[in-house]
Design an enzyme around this catalytic site. Structure first.
Site, PDB file in Angstrom:
ATOM      1  N   LYS A 132       0.836  -1.195   0.000  1.00  0.00           N
ATOM      2  CA  LYS A 132       0.000   0.000   0.000  1.00  0.00           C
ATOM      3  C   LYS A 132       0.885   1.266   0.000  1.00  0.00           C
ATOM      4  O   LYS A 132       2.101   1.178   0.215  1.00  0.00           O
ATOM      5  CB  LYS A 132      -0.934  -0.058   1.212  1.00  0.00           C
ATOM      6  CG  LYS A 132      -1.928  -1.236   1.142  1.00  0.00           C
ATOM      7  CD  LYS A 132      -2.797  -1.320   2.393  1.00  0.00           C
ATOM      8  CE  LYS A 132      -3.818  -2.436   2.306  1.00  0.00           C
ATOM      9  NZ  LYS A 132      -4.622  -2.574   3.554  1.00  0.00           N
ATOM     10  N   GLU A 190      -8.874 -10.634  -8.071  1.00  0.00           N
ATOM     11  CA  GLU A 190      -7.971  -9.483  -7.929  1.00  0.00           C
ATOM     12  C   GLU A 190      -6.857  -9.521  -8.977  1.00  0.00           C
ATOM     13  O   GLU A 190      -6.488  -8.479  -9.538  1.00  0.00           O
ATOM     14  CB  GLU A 190      -7.405  -9.450  -6.505  1.00  0.00           C
ATOM     15  CG  GLU A 190      -8.489  -9.116  -5.487  1.00  0.00           C
ATOM     16  CD  GLU A 190      -8.073  -9.299  -4.033  1.00  0.00           C
ATOM     17  OE1 GLU A 190      -6.925  -9.716  -3.772  1.00  0.00           O
ATOM     18  OE2 GLU A 190      -8.904  -9.020  -3.147  1.00  0.00           O
ATOM     19  N   ASN A 204      -1.811  -0.123   7.338  1.00  0.00           N
ATOM     20  CA  ASN A 204      -1.265  -1.453   7.627  1.00  0.00           C
ATOM     21  C   ASN A 204      -0.418  -2.046   6.505  1.00  0.00           C
ATOM     22  O   ASN A 204      -0.251  -3.250   6.392  1.00  0.00           O
ATOM     23  CB  ASN A 204      -2.375  -2.409   8.096  1.00  0.00           C
ATOM     24  CG  ASN A 204      -3.423  -2.654   7.041  1.00  0.00           C
ATOM     25  OD1 ASN A 204      -3.371  -2.090   5.951  1.00  0.00           O
ATOM     26  ND2 ASN A 204      -4.378  -3.527   7.354  1.00  0.00           N
ATOM     27  N   HIS A 260      -1.616  -5.504   1.449  1.00  0.00           N
ATOM     28  CA  HIS A 260      -2.853  -6.275   1.233  1.00  0.00           C
ATOM     29  C   HIS A 260      -2.496  -7.638   0.659  1.00  0.00           C
ATOM     30  O   HIS A 260      -1.572  -7.747  -0.150  1.00  0.00           O
ATOM     31  CB  HIS A 260      -3.755  -5.554   0.219  1.00  0.00           C
ATOM     32  CG  HIS A 260      -4.778  -6.443  -0.420  1.00  0.00           C
ATOM     33  ND1 HIS A 260      -5.963  -6.767   0.190  1.00  0.00           N
ATOM     34  CD2 HIS A 260      -4.773  -7.119  -1.596  1.00  0.00           C
ATOM     35  CE1 HIS A 260      -6.648  -7.596  -0.605  1.00  0.00           C
ATOM     36  NE2 HIS A 260      -5.947  -7.817  -1.686  1.00  0.00           N
ATOM     37  N   TYR A 280     -11.978  -2.759  -3.644  1.00  0.00           N
ATOM     38  CA  TYR A 280     -12.536  -2.955  -2.300  1.00  0.00           C
ATOM     39  C   TYR A 280     -14.062  -2.959  -2.296  1.00  0.00           C
ATOM     40  O   TYR A 280     -14.677  -2.628  -1.276  1.00  0.00           O
ATOM     41  CB  TYR A 280     -12.010  -1.858  -1.357  1.00  0.00           C
ATOM     42  CG  TYR A 280     -10.608  -2.144  -0.822  1.00  0.00           C
ATOM     43  CD1 TYR A 280     -10.343  -3.291  -0.066  1.00  0.00           C
ATOM     44  CD2 TYR A 280      -9.561  -1.265  -1.049  1.00  0.00           C
ATOM     45  CE1 TYR A 280      -9.077  -3.552   0.433  1.00  0.00           C
ATOM     46  CE2 TYR A 280      -8.276  -1.521  -0.544  1.00  0.00           C
ATOM     47  CZ  TYR A 280      -8.054  -2.674   0.194  1.00  0.00           C
ATOM     48  OH  TYR A 280      -6.799  -2.942   0.703  1.00  0.00           O
TER      49      TYR A 280
HETATM   50  P1  RTP Z   1      -6.560  -6.315   3.063  1.00  0.00           P
HETATM   51  O1  RTP Z   1      -7.816  -6.599   2.270  1.00  0.00           O
HETATM   52  O2  RTP Z   1      -6.031  -4.917   2.878  1.00  0.00           O
HETATM   53  O3  RTP Z   1      -5.523  -7.381   2.937  1.00  0.00           O
HETATM   54  O4  RTP Z   1      -6.986  -6.356   4.570  1.00  0.00           O
HETATM   55  P2  RTP Z   1      -7.742  -7.488   5.315  1.00  0.00           P
HETATM   56  O5  RTP Z   1      -8.337  -8.494   4.390  1.00  0.00           O
HETATM   57  O6  RTP Z   1      -6.792  -7.991   6.344  1.00  0.00           O
HETATM   58  O7  RTP Z   1      -8.903  -6.635   5.990  1.00  0.00           O
HETATM   59  P3  RTP Z   1     -10.310  -6.145   5.449  1.00  0.00           P
HETATM   60  O8  RTP Z   1     -11.286  -6.358   6.515  1.00  0.00           O
HETATM   61  O9  RTP Z   1     -10.579  -6.682   4.079  1.00  0.00           O
HETATM   62  O10 RTP Z   1     -10.077  -4.576   5.361  1.00  0.00           O
HETATM   63  C1  RTP Z   1      -9.421  -4.014   4.263  1.00  0.00           C
HETATM   64  C2  RTP Z   1      -8.546  -2.890   4.724  1.00  0.00           C
HETATM   65  O11 RTP Z   1      -9.379  -1.849   5.246  1.00  0.00           O
HETATM   66  C3  RTP Z   1      -8.653  -1.151   6.225  1.00  0.00           C
HETATM   67  N1  RTP Z   1      -9.419  -1.150   7.467  1.00  0.00           N
HETATM   68  N2  RTP Z   1      -9.582  -0.072   8.186  1.00  0.00           N
HETATM   69  N3  RTP Z   1     -10.347   1.783  10.155  1.00  0.00           N
HETATM   70  C4  RTP Z   1     -10.732   0.513  10.289  1.00  0.00           C
HETATM   71  O12 RTP Z   1     -11.380   0.093  11.201  1.00  0.00           O
HETATM   72  C5  RTP Z   1     -10.324  -0.413   9.242  1.00  0.00           C
HETATM   73  N4  RTP Z   1     -10.630  -1.698   9.171  1.00  0.00           N
HETATM   74  C6  RTP Z   1     -10.050  -2.155   8.049  1.00  0.00           C
HETATM   75  C7  RTP Z   1      -7.323  -1.837   6.423  1.00  0.00           C
HETATM   76  O13 RTP Z   1      -6.350  -1.151   5.608  1.00  0.00           O
HETATM   77  C8  RTP Z   1      -7.599  -3.221   5.871  1.00  0.00           C
HETATM   78  O14 RTP Z   1      -6.412  -3.828   5.466  1.00  0.00           O
END
Ligand code: RTP
Length: 148
Positions: free
Chosen positions: A9, A126, A112, A115, A49
């Site tokens: 990212k 994707e 974070n 991804h 997303y």
């Molecule tokens: P990613 O898709 O980026 O690998 O992340 P992930 O599956 O571990 O998590 P996901 O629930 O799909 O969330 C995507 C990205 O959204 C951001 N996020 N922000 N502010 C918040 O509460 C929050 N929660 C999620 C994070 O950048 C997360 O990686």
């Protein structure tokens, strides 16, 4: 062989973590099958997303992803989707174990660093979105030293 989509990212790129992150996947034994540095449009980030469109953090997430260049990659190997997620660590860096990318290099869930696709199905989707021409077709000569 299984493939996954990994994206460094904008914070990961700005903080100079690209080499470190690629190195972790390479050293594990996975094969790099696609790589590009790209700044994406808002509509593209929203598409990537789209499953999170109803989440309260969606607009902030899209702003973050379009805020600078990202490194988009395809990595290949046995179990690379699940193992890639383990290498990356839990979504919230506060819960990521030391030794994982987020555990070592991130503090806040909204920054974070990386991804990784969460399933083989998401990976296919994707990779199709980010690499419409598909992966680069090559075979690592290390294969016999990585797999029995
Ligand atoms: P990613 O898709 O980026 O690998 O992340 P992930 O599956 O571990 O998590 P996901 O629930 O799909 O969330 C995507 C990205 O959204 C951001 N996020 N922000 N502010 C918040 O509460 C929050 N929660 C999620 C994070 O950048 C997360 O990686």
């Amino acid at each position: 062989m299984e493939q996954t989509f990994i994206m460094i990212k904008p914070d990961g790129v700005q903080r100079g973590l690209v080499g470190e992150i690629i190195s972790r996947f390479e050293k594990k034994g996975f094969t790099l099958k696609g790589l590009k540095l790209q700044t994406v449009e808002q509509s593209f980030a929203e598409k990537h997303y789209e499953d999170l469109a109803a989440k309260p953090f969606f607009s902030g997430l899209v702003e973050y992803i379009i805020s600078g260049p990202v490194v988009a990659m395809i990595w290949e190997g046995k179990g690379v989707v699940a193992t890639g997620r383990k290498i990356i660590g839990a979504t919230n860096p506060a819960a990521s174990e030391p030794g994982t990318i987020r555990g070592d290099f991130a503090i806040h869930v909204g920054r974070n660093v990386i991804h990784g696709s969460d399933s083989v199905e998401s990976a296919t989707k994707e990779i199709g979105l980010w690499f419409p021409d598909g992966p680069t077709n090559w075979q690592s000569s290390l294969h016999p030293w990585i797999y029995e």
